[in-house]
Scaffold this motif. Structure first.
Motif, PDB file in Angstrom:
ATOM      1  N   GLY A   1       0.827  -1.205   0.000  1.00 14.79           N
ATOM      2  CA  GLY A   1       0.000   0.000   0.000  1.00 14.79           C
ATOM      3  C   GLY A   1       0.859   1.251   0.000  1.00 14.79           C
ATOM      4  N   HIS A   2       0.204   2.393   0.217  1.00 15.98           N
ATOM      5  CA  HIS A   2       0.930   3.656   0.329  1.00 15.98           C
ATOM      6  C   HIS A   2       1.630   3.725   1.692  1.00 15.98           C
ATOM      7  N   HIS A   3       2.752   4.402   1.735  1.00 17.22           N
ATOM      8  CA  HIS A   3       3.450   4.640   3.001  1.00 17.22           C
ATOM      9  C   HIS A   3       3.193   6.071   3.477  1.00 17.22           C
ATOM     10  N   HIS A   4       3.542   7.052   2.643  1.00 14.93           N
ATOM     11  CA  HIS A   4       3.237   8.449   2.946  1.00 14.93           C
ATOM     12  C   HIS A   4       3.252   9.254   1.656  1.00 14.93           C
ATOM     13  N   VAL A   5       2.769  10.473   1.740  1.00 11.32           N
ATOM     14  CA  VAL A   5       2.828  11.413   0.620  1.00 11.32           C
ATOM     15  C   VAL A   5       3.450  12.693   1.164  1.00 11.32           C
ATOM     16  N   SER A   6       4.380  13.278   0.398  1.00  7.21           N
ATOM     17  CA  SER A   6       5.083  14.475   0.857  1.00  7.21           C
ATOM     18  C   SER A   6       4.778  15.668  -0.040  1.00  7.21           C
ATOM     19  N   MET A   7       4.530  16.818   0.587  1.00  2.08           N
ATOM     20  CA  MET A   7       4.119  18.033  -0.097  1.00  2.08           C
ATOM     21  C   MET A   7       4.989  19.221   0.303  1.00  2.08           C
ATOM     22  N   LEU A   8       4.757  20.351  -0.370  1.00  6.53           N
ATOM     23  CA  LEU A   8       5.435  21.597  -0.045  1.00  6.53           C
ATOM     24  C   LEU A   8       4.445  22.571   0.586  1.00  6.53           C
ATOM     25  N   THR A   9       4.870  23.257   1.628  1.00 10.34           N
ATOM     26  CA  THR A   9       4.064  24.313   2.236  1.00 10.34           C
ATOM     27  C   THR A   9       4.923  25.564   2.398  1.00 10.34           C
ATOM     28  N   LYS A  10       4.280  26.696   2.324  1.00 10.07           N
ATOM     29  CA  LYS A  10       4.972  27.971   2.520  1.00 10.07           C
ATOM     30  C   LYS A  10       4.987  28.384   3.979  1.00 10.07           C
ATOM     31  N   ASN A  11       4.000  27.887   4.747  1.00  6.60           N
ATOM     32  CA  ASN A  11       3.804  28.366   6.104  1.00  6.60           C
ATOM     33  C   ASN A  11       3.462  27.203   7.029  1.00  6.60           C
ATOM     34  N   ALA A  12       4.411  26.785   7.849  1.00  7.20           N
ATOM     35  CA  ALA A  12       4.220  25.620   8.710  1.00  7.20           C
ATOM     36  C   ALA A  12       3.147  25.859   9.767  1.00  7.20           C
ATOM     37  N   GLN A  13       3.035  27.088  10.271  1.00  9.65           N
ATOM     38  CA  GLN A  13       2.010  27.369  11.283  1.00  9.65           C
ATOM     39  C   GLN A  13       0.611  27.211  10.711  1.00  9.65           C
ATOM     40  N   MET A  14       0.376  27.777   9.531  1.00 16.74           N
ATOM     41  CA  MET A  14      -0.920  27.634   8.873  1.00 16.74           C
ATOM     42  C   MET A  14      -1.192  26.178   8.537  1.00 16.74           C
ATOM     43  N   ASN A  15      -0.153  25.489   8.111  1.00 19.73           N
ATOM     44  CA  ASN A  15      -0.262  24.077   7.767  1.00 19.73           C
ATOM     45  C   ASN A  15      -0.713  23.259   8.973  1.00 19.73           C
ATOM     46  N   HIS A  16      -0.068  23.500  10.124  1.00 17.47           N
ATOM     47  CA  HIS A  16      -0.452  22.787  11.341  1.00 17.47           C
ATOM     48  C   HIS A  16      -1.893  23.094  11.737  1.00 17.47           C
ATOM     49  N   GLN A  17      -2.274  24.364  11.648  1.00 17.68           N
ATOM     50  CA  GLN A  17      -3.627  24.763  11.990  1.00 17.68           C
ATOM     51  C   GLN A  17      -4.657  23.979  11.168  1.00 17.68           C
ATOM     52  N   PHE A  18      -4.390  23.829   9.882  1.00 19.42           N
ATOM     53  CA  PHE A  18      -5.371  23.167   9.014  1.00 19.42           C
ATOM     54  C   PHE A  18      -5.401  21.659   9.258  1.00 19.42           C
ATOM     55  N   TYR A  19      -4.252  21.016   9.253  1.00 21.88           N
ATOM     56  CA  TYR A  19      -4.256  19.552   9.280  1.00 21.88           C
ATOM     57  C   TYR A  19      -4.595  18.980  10.653  1.00 21.88           C
ATOM     58  N   GLN A  20      -4.245  19.670  11.730  1.00 22.77           N
ATOM     59  CA  GLN A  20      -4.630  19.158  13.043  1.00 22.77           C
ATOM     60  C   GLN A  20      -5.948  19.751  13.521  1.00 22.77           C
ATOM     61  N   ASN A  21      -6.150  21.043  13.348  1.00 22.05           N
ATOM     62  CA  ASN A  21      -7.316  21.691  13.949  1.00 22.05           C
ATOM     63  C   ASN A  21      -8.549  21.735  13.044  1.00 22.05           C
ATOM     64  N   VAL A  22      -8.351  21.533  11.747  1.00 20.22           N
ATOM     65  CA  VAL A  22      -9.500  21.436  10.836  1.00 20.22           C
ATOM     66  C   VAL A  22      -9.765  19.983  10.461  1.00 20.22           C
ATOM     67  N   LEU A  23      -8.732  19.275   9.999  1.00 20.33           N
ATOM     68  CA  LEU A  23      -8.922  17.887   9.569  1.00 20.33           C
ATOM     69  C   LEU A  23      -8.858  16.889  10.718  1.00 20.33           C
ATOM     70  N   GLY A  24      -8.295  17.295  11.859  1.00 21.86           N
ATOM     71  CA  GLY A  24      -8.282  16.407  13.017  1.00 21.86           C
ATOM     72  C   GLY A  24      -7.209  15.347  12.989  1.00 21.86           C
ATOM     73  N   LEU A  25      -6.197  15.509  12.126  1.00 22.36           N
ATOM     74  CA  LEU A  25      -5.068  14.586  12.133  1.00 22.36           C
ATOM     75  C   LEU A  25      -4.102  14.950  13.258  1.00 22.36           C
ATOM     76  N   ARG A  26      -3.309  14.005  13.666  1.00 19.84           N
ATOM     77  CA  ARG A  26      -2.331  14.272  14.709  1.00 19.84           C
ATOM     78  C   ARG A  26      -0.993  14.658  14.089  1.00 19.84           C
ATOM     79  N   ARG A  27      -0.402  15.740  14.572  1.00 16.99           N
ATOM     80  CA  ARG A  27       0.983  16.005  14.193  1.00 16.99           C
ATOM     81  C   ARG A  27       1.852  15.051  14.995  1.00 16.99           C
ATOM     82  N   VAL A  28       2.399  14.063  14.300  1.00 19.38           N
ATOM     83  CA  VAL A  28       3.128  12.999  14.991  1.00 19.38           C
ATOM     84  C   VAL A  28       4.640  13.222  15.004  1.00 19.38           C
TER      85      VAL A  28
END
Length: 313
Positions: free
Chosen positions: A6-33
């Motif tokens: 199966g898939h292991h992970h997918v890697s992307m580019l972001t300009k702003n790590a703070q905004m990125n964290h806000q969206f993926y943990q606080n909007v999508l509910g994923l854990r920053r591991v």
């Protein structure tokens, strides 16, 4: 003969790590591991999100590049990421949540034979929520009970990945002849491949499209990592990749897993990565993602690295 699980992970580019964290943990509910750095350029953050422990198959990873420009869409790129949710009712929940939080999204539709909801993150990364319809998921996936999303609607892990290329047949040959993916459907300009029969956690949709190659930027996808069990399997695939005439990086020790990288004939970057040791190699489960973790070979540079990073929390 070894197979891709199966898939292991997918890697992307972001300009702003703070905004990125806000969206993926606080909007999508994923854990920053894992909060770490790009091992090849430790001046930039490398953030991982996933389930309780960032199990293989649940990991979304982002390299922060503050000076990165916008993505100019095109061909020869990984163009969309599917995320599995438990049910059709989950899609209804997410549609309402996206409306409430002003997340760009479409209507509920179908994609690769599943109920689907297309949406974008704040930087234009193209994602799709897919109805897993109660089907099995890998045994290693484990939900994060600290998520702000209730279990019945929580994102389970990575589903169908979309890749757009000029020459579909070339990528098809790599997936089927080299890696053993099964071709599920095929038309002139689109095909679906699965590494695990009937399961979207190892599914790739390939679309053929003419035109200029995508110019990567914020919200673009850097590479897809596919999953193998251990170093023994990875060494096997290293030989196979080389035998097929591709240039392999050889095995690279990323501390949290081992991997190798190669580009197929359209220029798509693939990583092959092992399941372990995992993100608990230098952290307890409870403390995952809370502090800056560095692999041992970078630990002596910690003060210098931290001085160049903008605090996230």
């Amino acid at each position: 003969m070894y197979t891709i699980s199966g898939h292991h992970h997918v890697s992307m580019l972001t300009k702003n790590a703070q905004m990125n964290h806000q969206f993926y943990q606080n909007v999508l509910g994923l854990r920053r591991v894992k909060k770490t750095v790009n091992q090849d350029n430790p001046t930039m953050y490398h953030l991982f999100y996933g389930d309780l422990t960032g199990s293989a198959g649940t990991e979304l990873s982002f390299f922060e590049m503050p000076i990165v420009g916008r993505t100019i869409r095109g061909t020869n790129a990984i163009t969309q990421i599917g995320l599995l949710v438990p049910s059709f009712d989950s899609l209804l929940f997410w549609k309402k949540r996206f409306e409430l939080l002003d997340v760009k999204h479409g209507e509920i539709t179908t994609y690769a034979g599943r109920d689907a909801l297309h949406f974008e993150d704040p930087e234009g990364l193209q994602l799709i929520l897919l109805n897993n319809n109660g089907e099995k998921v890998p045994e290693n996936w484990s939900g994060w009970e600290g998520s702000i999303i209730e279990r019945s609607n929580r994102i389970l892990g990575i589903g169908t990945i979309e890749i757009t290329v000029r020459y579909l047949a070339r990528l098809a040959k790599t997936l089927t002849d080299m890696f053993g993916y099964a071709e599920v459907t095929r038309s002139d300009k689109e095909a679906i491949y699965q590494s695990v029969a009937g399961q979207s956690f190892g599914e790739i949709v390939v679309k053929q499209k003419e035109g200029p190659s995508e110019k990567p930027g914020r919200g673009s996808i850097h590479h897809l990592a596919i999953r193998v069990k251990d170093e023994e399997e990875l060494r096997y695939w290293d030989e196979i990749v080389k035998e097929r005439g591709f240039q392999s990086t050889g095995i690279v020790d990323r501390f949290y897993f081992q991997s190798l990288y190669f580009r197929e004939s359209n220029g798509i970057l693939f990583e092959i990565a092992t399941d372990g040791p995992g993100f608990t190699a230098d952290s307890t489960v409870d403390e995952l993602g809370k502090t800056l973790d560095l692999p041992p070979f970078l630990e002596e540079q910690r003060a210098e690295i931290e001085a160049k990073l903008t605090p996230l929390d």
